[in-house]
Design a protein around this motif. Structure first.
Motif, PDB file in Angstrom:
ATOM      1  N   ALA A 164     -24.900  24.592  48.718  1.00 32.03           N
ATOM      2  CA  ALA A 164     -25.397  25.916  48.328  1.00 32.03           C
ATOM      3  C   ALA A 164     -25.969  25.828  46.925  1.00 32.03           C
ATOM      4  O   ALA A 164     -25.345  25.266  46.026  1.00 32.03           O
ATOM      5  N   ILE A 165     -27.160  26.378  46.760  1.00 35.58           N
ATOM      6  CA  ILE A 165     -27.779  26.443  45.437  1.00 35.58           C
ATOM      7  C   ILE A 165     -27.906  27.923  45.076  1.00 35.58           C
ATOM      8  O   ILE A 165     -28.619  28.674  45.760  1.00 35.58           O
ATOM      9  N   ILE A 166     -27.224  28.349  44.028  1.00 33.91           N
ATOM     10  CA  ILE A 166     -27.275  29.758  43.631  1.00 33.91           C
ATOM     11  C   ILE A 166     -28.313  29.920  42.521  1.00 33.91           C
ATOM     12  O   ILE A 166     -28.189  29.321  41.455  1.00 33.91           O
ATOM     13  N   GLY A 226     -18.498  28.284  59.478  1.00 30.33           N
ATOM     14  CA  GLY A 226     -17.302  28.975  58.995  1.00 30.33           C
ATOM     15  C   GLY A 226     -16.487  28.194  57.976  1.00 30.33           C
ATOM     16  O   GLY A 226     -15.497  28.698  57.459  1.00 30.33           O
ATOM     17  N   MET A 227     -16.889  26.967  57.690  1.00 31.92           N
ATOM     18  CA  MET A 227     -16.087  26.117  56.793  1.00 31.92           C
ATOM     19  C   MET A 227     -16.376  26.342  55.310  1.00 31.92           C
ATOM     20  O   MET A 227     -15.557  26.021  54.462  1.00 31.92           O
ATOM     21  N   GLY A 228     -17.538  26.861  55.002  1.00 31.32           N
ATOM     22  CA  GLY A 228     -17.928  26.990  53.588  1.00 31.32           C
ATOM     23  C   GLY A 228     -18.709  25.762  53.128  1.00 31.32           C
ATOM     24  O   GLY A 228     -18.912  24.807  53.890  1.00 31.32           O
ATOM     25  N   TYR A 229     -19.090  25.804  51.882  1.00 30.81           N
ATOM     26  CA  TYR A 229     -19.998  24.777  51.340  1.00 30.81           C
ATOM     27  C   TYR A 229     -19.239  23.667  50.621  1.00 30.81           C
ATOM     28  O   TYR A 229     -18.362  23.929  49.803  1.00 30.81           O
ATOM     29  N   ASP A 230     -19.603  22.446  50.945  1.00 32.67           N
ATOM     30  CA  ASP A 230     -18.967  21.284  50.303  1.00 32.67           C
ATOM     31  C   ASP A 230     -19.393  21.149  48.845  1.00 32.67           C
ATOM     32  O   ASP A 230     -18.635  20.660  48.011  1.00 32.67           O
ATOM     33  N   TYR A 231     -20.635  21.551  48.578  1.00 30.66           N
ATOM     34  CA  TYR A 231     -21.153  21.513  47.201  1.00 30.66           C
ATOM     35  C   TYR A 231     -21.783  22.855  46.896  1.00 30.66           C
ATOM     36  O   TYR A 231     -22.540  23.380  47.712  1.00 30.66           O
ATOM     37  N   LYS A 247     -16.523  31.978  46.262  1.00 32.80           N
ATOM     38  CA  LYS A 247     -16.401  32.497  47.633  1.00 32.80           C
ATOM     39  C   LYS A 247     -17.095  31.586  48.643  1.00 32.80           C
ATOM     40  O   LYS A 247     -16.641  31.436  49.778  1.00 32.80           O
ATOM     41  N   LEU A 248     -18.222  31.012  48.244  1.00 31.35           N
ATOM     42  CA  LEU A 248     -18.966  30.147  49.182  1.00 31.35           C
ATOM     43  C   LEU A 248     -18.289  28.796  49.379  1.00 31.35           C
ATOM     44  O   LEU A 248     -18.517  28.114  50.381  1.00 31.35           O
ATOM     45  N   ALA A 249     -17.489  28.393  48.392  1.00 26.44           N
ATOM     46  CA  ALA A 249     -16.933  27.037  48.403  1.00 26.44           C
ATOM     47  C   ALA A 249     -15.999  26.807  49.584  1.00 26.44           C
ATOM     48  O   ALA A 249     -15.198  27.665  49.944  1.00 26.44           O
TER      49      ALA A 249
END
Ligand SMILES: [Zn+2]
Ligand SMILES: [Zn+2]
Length: 348
Positions: A164-166, A226-231, A247-249
């Motif tokens: 994920a890039i915020i 459903g697992m979320g982001y590894d990075y 929250k995304l992690a």
């Protein structure tokens, strides 16, 4: 020569300025294009310069006009950009490779003369040669590209993970590309600006989420099964994006903090507990240097821009001004919400 000289707060003028001297070990560069960095804005508009008068500018490209005595790695005509930090290379931190932590350093365009000028002289070691197939306007983006790469390398990024890039500012858009280059399983980007999300999509990211929309965390988590982001790379660094990152992690995720806060950041107990419960690994990063100076961030950026793996889109550039229009360029930032992308100052 001519330069855009900052004489005092909010007083930048196109004026005569002494030609830079060329002592041994330095190279003189004819500047073709400079970018206005977020860090230049408070220096010009909010009393943030170290002294006056000063010529700012540290994101630039040009050609070598002259080399000082003893310079061996560059020749007249080479296309170059600069790594703007000038570390001492002698202190404990420098010797340990912690270049960004050097306390005896200087900085091109904030402590010494910068690139909002026709010419600049910099140490040979700071000059980064790049392939002439990269345009001058695109080469202005070296520094943000290296900062984004630092954010990827510094969190132990390896391929195969949901990423994920915020933030889809310049750094976020480069971080998204680096994540793909390093083999991310998926890359999702987050921003409130639909135009910037569109730019990210054109660069080939898998998912672009409007982070101003209700329920985006659930949607984005759904995109990972459903697992979320590894990075998670936070390329903004404000309260909302830091909470979003947690929250995304995924469990045991690596969160890389690239953006730096401009305000107080606070977490509720429940938000903070996400770090504990998911055993999130958080890594800060500062600037974009490693040993041997300026480091692999700069080498990889030069290579990936030359072979096209890393792209600068014209849409990264919001507006271009001539050097004698520097005041108008900075006036834009009096209302920052109207600036969508990099503002350039071009010579000639
Ligand atoms: Zn910068
Ligand atoms: Zn040092």
């Amino acid at each position: 020569m001519k330069a855009a000289v900052l004489y005092g707060n909010d007083d930048i003028r196109y004026a005569d300025w002494p030609d830079p001297e060329l002592p041994a070990g330095k190279v003189k560069i004819a500047v073709k294009a400079s970018g206005i960095c977020g860090s230049d804005v408070p220096r010009v508009l909010y009393g943030g310069a170290h002294y006056y008068p000063i010529v700012l500018g540290h994101e630039f490209s040009g050609t070598v006009a002259e080399v000082g005595e003893g310079v061996t790695s560059l020749k007249v005509g080479d296309t170059v950009t600069a790594a703007p930090r000038v570390p001492c290379l002698k202190c404990r931190d420098c010797l340990a490779g912690n270049i960004a932590q050097c306390g005896n350093d200087s900085f091109i365009g904030s402590r010494e003369q910068g690139s909002f000028a026709e010419y600049i002289a910099i140490p040979e070691l700071n000059a980064v040669r790049y392939d002439p197939s990269v345009s001058f306007e695109h080469a202005v983006f070296f520094e943000p590209a290296t900062v984004a790469l630092r954010g990827i390398l510094n969190c132990g990024f390896s391929g195969g993970g949901h990423t994920a890039i915020i933030g889809c500012g310049t750094i976020g858009l480069f971080a998204a590309q680096w994540a793909r280059i390093f083999g991310a399983r998926t890359v999702s980007v987050f921003d409130v600006d639909s135009e910037r999300l569109g730019v990210a999509k054109a660069l080939g990211v898998c998912h672009a989420f409007d982070s101003g929309r209700e329920g985006f965390i659930e949607d984005a988590t759904g995109a990972t099964g459903g697992m979320g982001y590894d990075y998670v790379i936070d390329a903004v660094g404000n309260n909302a994006t830091l909470v979003t990152a947690l929250k995304l992690a995924a469990a045991k995720a690596r969160v890389s903090l690239v953006g730096t806060p401009h305000d107080t950041v606070s977490f509720t107990k429940t938000e903070w507990e996400l770090i504990n419960r998911k055993e999130i690994w958080i890594r800060g990063c500062w600037q974009s240097y490693s040993a041997p100076f300026p480091g692999r961030e700069w080498e990889l950026t030069a290579e990936c821009l030359a072979d096209g793996r890393l792209r600068v889109e014209d849409s990264f550039i919001f507006r271009k001004y001539r050097l004698d229009e520097a005041k108008a360029a900075f006036d834009l930032f009096k209302n920052p919400s109207q600036v969508h992308g990099k503002v350039l100052l071009v010579n000639g």
